[in-house]
Design an enzyme around this catalytic site. Structure first.
Site, mmCIF file in Angstrom:
data_model
loop_
_atom_site.group_PDB
_atom_site.id
_atom_site.type_symbol
_atom_site.label_atom_id
_atom_site.label_comp_id
_atom_site.label_asym_id
_atom_site.label_seq_id
_atom_site.Cartn_x
_atom_site.Cartn_y
_atom_site.Cartn_z
ATOM 1 C CB CYS A 167 -0.476 8.290 -0.652
ATOM 2 S SG CYS A 167 0.515 6.839 -1.091
ATOM 3 C CD GLU A 169 6.170 -1.890 2.043
ATOM 4 O OE1 GLU A 169 5.579 -0.905 1.575
ATOM 5 O OE2 GLU A 169 6.095 -2.238 3.216
ATOM 6 C CB CYS A 209 -4.712 1.436 -2.394
ATOM 7 S SG CYS A 209 -5.276 0.306 -3.637
ATOM 8 C CB CYS A 247 6.107 8.332 -3.950
ATOM 9 S SG CYS A 247 5.150 8.936 -5.374
HETATM 10 N N1 SAH Z 1 1.785 6.762 -8.146
HETATM 11 C C1 SAH Z 1 0.845 6.032 -8.952
HETATM 12 C C2 SAH Z 1 0.881 4.548 -8.675
HETATM 13 C C3 SAH Z 1 0.389 4.149 -7.294
HETATM 14 S S1 SAH Z 1 -1.202 3.496 -7.441
HETATM 15 C C4 SAH Z 1 -0.549 6.614 -8.763
HETATM 16 O O1 SAH Z 1 -0.716 7.447 -7.891
HETATM 17 O O2 SAH Z 1 -1.456 6.283 -9.511
HETATM 18 C C5 SAH Z 1 -1.808 3.641 -5.829
HETATM 19 C C6 SAH Z 1 -3.282 3.973 -5.820
HETATM 20 O O3 SAH Z 1 -3.691 4.018 -4.438
HETATM 21 C C7 SAH Z 1 -3.570 5.341 -6.395
HETATM 22 O O4 SAH Z 1 -4.732 5.291 -7.174
HETATM 23 C C8 SAH Z 1 -3.808 6.195 -5.169
HETATM 24 O O5 SAH Z 1 -4.676 7.257 -5.452
HETATM 25 C C9 SAH Z 1 -4.400 5.200 -4.204
HETATM 26 N N2 SAH Z 1 -4.193 5.559 -2.795
HETATM 27 C C10 SAH Z 1 -3.192 6.282 -2.268
HETATM 28 N N3 SAH Z 1 -3.339 6.393 -0.934
HETATM 29 C C11 SAH Z 1 -4.453 5.715 -0.610
HETATM 30 C C12 SAH Z 1 -5.122 5.445 0.631
HETATM 31 N N4 SAH Z 1 -4.667 5.917 1.777
HETATM 32 N N5 SAH Z 1 -6.249 4.707 0.582
HETATM 33 C C13 SAH Z 1 -6.703 4.215 -0.582
HETATM 34 N N6 SAH Z 1 -6.110 4.416 -1.769
HETATM 35 C C14 SAH Z 1 -5.000 5.168 -1.787
#
Ligand code: SAH
Length: 375
Positions: free
Chosen positions: A146, A96, A362, A139
């Site tokens: 997540c 995506e 996110c 991932c």
């Molecule tokens: N794998 C990398 C790049 C993805 S960034 C990383 O983890 O940084 C995606 C961002 O969304 C990250 O900061 C993660 O902590 C955040 N994230 C993941 N799941 C989420 C959720 N359910 N609600 C809000 N933010 C979330």
């Protein structure tokens, strides 16, 4: 060349294109025409690269080459203007890519986007846009909050597939950087620093061939400490964001299992050693999980942890989803958390969720096809 399996041109850098042109016995200036067709015009087939002679196009096609622009298979539009694209590659795998008009209200995190809008020349309903790019199919990091984690990791994306998402979306939206102000965040599916070589090659292609400045790019890592060190040594690199998400090892180990491999001591150590550029700041993302990491005490711990770092914090209230055993904190908890950080001298911003209604926010990227109700 990883791309040679499929013979996709998109993903080849200038040196590789020059080599291809020379090997084909064509004059050197054809390399620029080829690069322009692929990265600037973002054409979908060799036949469309009309600057090249038919004979050369035929030669390339016979050698099995194609442009390699990924296909936009599906498109989901949010009430807030966000669009989530399902992008398909040559082998049928999908990721995506998300289009966010007016940015996501947080990747700058310093309020500058608000000014930009008021001062900007408005020729359409957006003035600048941010594209959120994926680096892997699924991932492997397994963060408990997540949705992408639920997919596991299928494979790494190639450099061409990472840069190709951007090219496909630019084409679809009919925009051209640098005239159109486009920011990139490498914050989609996957962990960019577990696909480091391909990710960095994609960055260089996007800077040098597509024409998006590195200062308009941010990459986020869950905390792959050795790669943070390598990243600091790169001549061309986006800005760095680190997904902190917890105030101490006890909580972080529970919500982000990778903390057991690279704990906060090592992570913050790497952040302290990271060579920042003039006026550059590190970003720390912090997903707020109700009654898990959102207490005043936790905010004070975070402030202590980040003391002395040239950094800002982006707070993200959890975006909910199926089989996610955490809740979104109440708004006043988020505000209180932010206030403690600010009073401790740490700039802190609350990120506005984008495209929650279409599973584009996110942590919500899991290739949801059927949207029955709001998550
Ligand atoms: N794998 C990398 C790049 C993805 S960034 C990383 O983890 O940084 C995606 C961002 O969304 C990250 O900061 C993660 O902590 C955040 N994230 C993941 N799941 C989420 C959720 N359910 N609600 C809000 N933010 C979330």
């Amino acid at each position: 060349m990883a791309n040679e399996v499929h013979n996709l041109l998109l993903g080849l850098d200038r040196g590789e294109i020059i080599e291809l042109v020379t090997r084909s016995g064509e004059p050197a200036y054809r390399a620029q025409q080829l690069l322009d067709g692929i990265y600037r015009q973002r054409l979908q087939s060799l036949a469309e690269i009309s600057t090249l002679p038919v004979t050369f196009r035929k030669k390339l096609a016979e050698a099995g080459f194609s442009c390699g622009l990924p296909q936009i298979q599906k498109k989901f539009s949010s009430a807030d203007g966000t669009i989530r694209f399902l992008v398909e590659f040559a082998d049928g795998q999908t990721v995506e890519t998300v289009w966010m008009p007016e940015g996501d209200g947080g990747e700058e995190g310093d309020g500058s986007e608000v000014e930009d809008i008021s001062q900007g020349r408005r020729t359409r309903d957006w003035d600048r846009a941010t594209i959120c790019v994926s680096s892997q199919v699924g991932c492997a990091v397994d963060c408990q909050f997540c949705l992408t984690a639920q997919l596991g990791v299928k494979r790494n994306l190639t450099a061409g597939e990472i840069a190709g998402q951007v090219c496909a979306v630019l084409r679809e939206q009919g925009v051209t950087p640098p005239e159109d102000r486009i920011n990139l965040v490498f914050m989609g599916m996957g962990e960019p620093f577990l696909n480091y070589g391909n990710f960095m090659k994609a960055v260089r292609l996007l800077v040098e061939e597509v024409g998006i400045a590195e200062s308009r790019m941010t990459v986020s890592t869950a905390g792959i400490v050795p790669r943070i060190h390598d990243f600091g040594l790169e001549a061309i690199r986006p800005k760095l964001a680190i997904s902190l998400n917890a105030p101490n090892d006890e909580v972080r180990g529970r919500v982000m299992p990778l903390n057991r491999k690279w704990n906060l001591d090592r992570l913050i150590g790497a952040a302290r050693e990271f060579p920042l550029r003039h006026r550059e700041k590190l970003t720390f993302e912090y997903v707020l999980l109700r009654d898990v990491n959102d207490a005043a005490e936790h905010a004070r711990e975070v402030a202590e942890l980040l003391r002395g770092l040239r950094a800002k914090v982006n707070l993200i209230a959890l975006n909910p989803g199926p089989r996610i055993d955490f809740q979104t904190p109440a708004q006043d908890r988020v505000a209180a958390f932010q206030e403690i950080l600010i009073k401790s001298g740490i700039p802190a911003f609350v990120r506005r969720p984008r495209g929650r209604d279409i599973y584009a926010a996110c942590g919500q990227l899991k290739r949801t096809i059927e949207i029955t109700k709001e998550p």
